[in-house]
Design a protein around this motif. Structure first.
Motif, PDB file in Angstrom:
ATOM      1  N   LEU A  20       0.680  -1.189  -0.035  1.00  0.00           N
ATOM      2  CA  LEU A  20      -0.093  -0.083   0.102  1.00  0.00           C
ATOM      3  C   LEU A  20       0.858   1.367   0.045  1.00  0.00           C
ATOM      4  O   LEU A  20       0.567   2.449  -0.647  1.00  0.00           O
ATOM      5  CB  LEU A  20      -0.997  -0.013   1.431  1.00  0.00           C
ATOM      6  CG  LEU A  20      -2.048  -1.100   1.040  1.00  0.00           C
ATOM      7  CD1 LEU A  20      -2.814  -1.242   2.318  1.00  0.00           C
ATOM      8  CD2 LEU A  20      -3.029  -0.629  -0.112  1.00  0.00           C
ATOM      9  N   ASP A  21       2.009   0.973   0.338  1.00  0.00           N
ATOM     10  CA  ASP A  21       2.878   2.347   0.733  1.00  0.00           C
ATOM     11  C   ASP A  21       3.479   2.464  -0.815  1.00  0.00           C
ATOM     12  O   ASP A  21       3.701   3.719  -1.273  1.00  0.00           O
ATOM     13  CB  ASP A  21       4.109   2.314   1.666  1.00  0.00           C
ATOM     14  CG  ASP A  21       3.745   2.893   3.061  1.00  0.00           C
ATOM     15  OD1 ASP A  21       2.946   3.601   3.053  1.00  0.00           O
ATOM     16  OD2 ASP A  21       4.686   2.365   3.755  1.00  0.00           O
ATOM     17  N   ALA A  22       3.982   1.443  -1.526  1.00  0.00           N
ATOM     18  CA  ALA A  22       4.212   1.724  -2.701  1.00  0.00           C
ATOM     19  C   ALA A  22       3.221   1.952  -3.822  1.00  0.00           C
ATOM     20  O   ALA A  22       3.863   2.516  -4.816  1.00  0.00           O
ATOM     21  CB  ALA A  22       5.130   0.388  -2.989  1.00  0.00           C
ATOM     22  N   HIS A  23       2.057   1.582  -3.841  1.00  0.00           N
ATOM     23  CA  HIS A  23       1.185   1.770  -4.914  1.00  0.00           C
ATOM     24  C   HIS A  23       0.058   2.386  -4.514  1.00  0.00           C
ATOM     25  O   HIS A  23      -0.806   2.551  -5.281  1.00  0.00           O
ATOM     26  CB  HIS A  23       0.744   0.208  -5.194  1.00  0.00           C
ATOM     27  CG  HIS A  23       2.024  -0.499  -5.624  1.00  0.00           C
ATOM     28  ND1 HIS A  23       2.875  -0.278  -6.854  1.00  0.00           N
ATOM     29  CD2 HIS A  23       2.468  -1.665  -5.079  1.00  0.00           C
ATOM     30  CE1 HIS A  23       3.753  -1.108  -6.892  1.00  0.00           C
ATOM     31  NE2 HIS A  23       3.799  -1.943  -5.876  1.00  0.00           N
ATOM     32  N   GLY A  24      -0.339   2.937  -3.233  1.00  0.00           N
ATOM     33  CA  GLY A  24      -1.199   3.803  -3.095  1.00  0.00           C
ATOM     34  C   GLY A  24      -2.470   3.216  -2.651  1.00  0.00           C
ATOM     35  O   GLY A  24      -2.545   1.711  -2.550  1.00  0.00           O
ATOM     36  N   ALA A  25      -3.664   3.958  -2.649  1.00  0.00           N
ATOM     37  CA  ALA A  25      -4.943   3.357  -2.057  1.00  0.00           C
ATOM     38  C   ALA A  25      -5.480   2.364  -3.267  1.00  0.00           C
ATOM     39  O   ALA A  25      -5.288   2.794  -4.492  1.00  0.00           O
ATOM     40  CB  ALA A  25      -5.854   4.847  -2.094  1.00  0.00           C
ATOM     41  N   LYS A 123      -5.346   3.227   9.438  1.00  0.00           N
ATOM     42  CA  LYS A 123      -5.064   3.542  11.064  1.00  0.00           C
ATOM     43  C   LYS A 123      -3.743   3.383  11.716  1.00  0.00           C
ATOM     44  O   LYS A 123      -3.276   4.300  12.365  1.00  0.00           O
ATOM     45  CB  LYS A 123      -5.960   2.635  11.789  1.00  0.00           C
ATOM     46  CG  LYS A 123      -6.080   2.771  13.444  1.00  0.00           C
ATOM     47  CD  LYS A 123      -6.974   1.651  13.837  1.00  0.00           C
ATOM     48  CE  LYS A 123      -6.772   1.669  15.534  1.00  0.00           C
ATOM     49  NZ  LYS A 123      -5.463   1.150  16.015  1.00  0.00           N
ATOM     50  N   GLU A 124      -2.969   2.420  11.382  1.00  0.00           N
ATOM     51  CA  GLU A 124      -1.655   2.119  11.872  1.00  0.00           C
ATOM     52  C   GLU A 124      -0.528   3.001  11.116  1.00  0.00           C
ATOM     53  O   GLU A 124       0.176   3.204  12.054  1.00  0.00           O
ATOM     54  CB  GLU A 124      -1.646   0.555  11.777  1.00  0.00           C
ATOM     55  CG  GLU A 124      -2.313  -0.203  12.646  1.00  0.00           C
ATOM     56  CD  GLU A 124      -2.092  -0.078  14.061  1.00  0.00           C
ATOM     57  OE1 GLU A 124      -1.138  -0.019  14.475  1.00  0.00           O
ATOM     58  OE2 GLU A 124      -3.354   0.290  14.601  1.00  0.00           O
ATOM     59  N   VAL A 125      -0.516   3.048   9.870  1.00  0.00           N
ATOM     60  CA  VAL A 125       0.287   3.928   9.144  1.00  0.00           C
ATOM     61  C   VAL A 125       0.339   5.234   9.053  1.00  0.00           C
ATOM     62  O   VAL A 125       1.045   6.172   9.308  1.00  0.00           O
ATOM     63  CB  VAL A 125       0.688   3.023   7.803  1.00  0.00           C
ATOM     64  CG1 VAL A 125       1.832   3.774   7.179  1.00  0.00           C
ATOM     65  CG2 VAL A 125       1.104   1.532   8.079  1.00  0.00           C
TER      66      VAL A 125
END
Length: 139
Positions: A20-25, A123-125
């Motif tokens: 998710l960080d690398a490729h977005g929502a 929530k977490e990141v």
């Protein structure tokens, strides 16, 4: 985000967060392209949550997503009310009422499964804990 930040989470969450960080929502073009390139089982692991499918609001509460759990619970209750009304109006022997009520239930559980991973990531990141139950739902 740095992979060490994820080290306090189990490996499955580390993989999801990194993706998710690398490729977005979910729903963005970069996410969709990267998601399609994944092997089938990896897509299942990143794109949905079997525990959320099976346990719905209970799983959301366990993850600390109580706002989304309450909204999801309201959605679940609303689907039961609609099913009850269909049965009352059309009769319990009516196949259409049965089919529609089953599909409503399936739709709600699929929404739980499809939104859980991204909601937990937010929530977490990202530190975001909104009431939007449909946030991150791929359309």
């Amino acid at each position: 985000m740095d992979a060490q930040v994820y080290s306090k989470y189990p490996v499955k969450w580390q993989e999801r967060f990194a993706f998710l960080d690398a490729h977005g929502a979910p729903g963005t073009s970069t996410y969709k392209e990267a998601f399609k390139a994944l092997p089938f089982m990896q897509r299942i692991k990143i794109g949905s949550s079997i525990l959320a499918f099976l346990f719905g609001p209970i799983y959301f509460f366990i993850l600390g997503l109580w706002r989304k759990a309450l909204v999801g619970l309201a959605l679940t209750v609303a689907s039961f009310v609609i099913a009850f009304i269909l049965y009352a109006v059309l009769g319990p022997e009516n196949r259409s009422a049965d089919f529609i009520s089953r599909m409503l239930g399936l739709a709600v559980t699929l929404i739980y499964a499809g939104t859980a991973n991204y909601a937990y990531y937010l929530k977490e990141v990202k530190g975001q804990d909104s009431w939007n139950f449909f946030e991150g739902l791929r359309m």
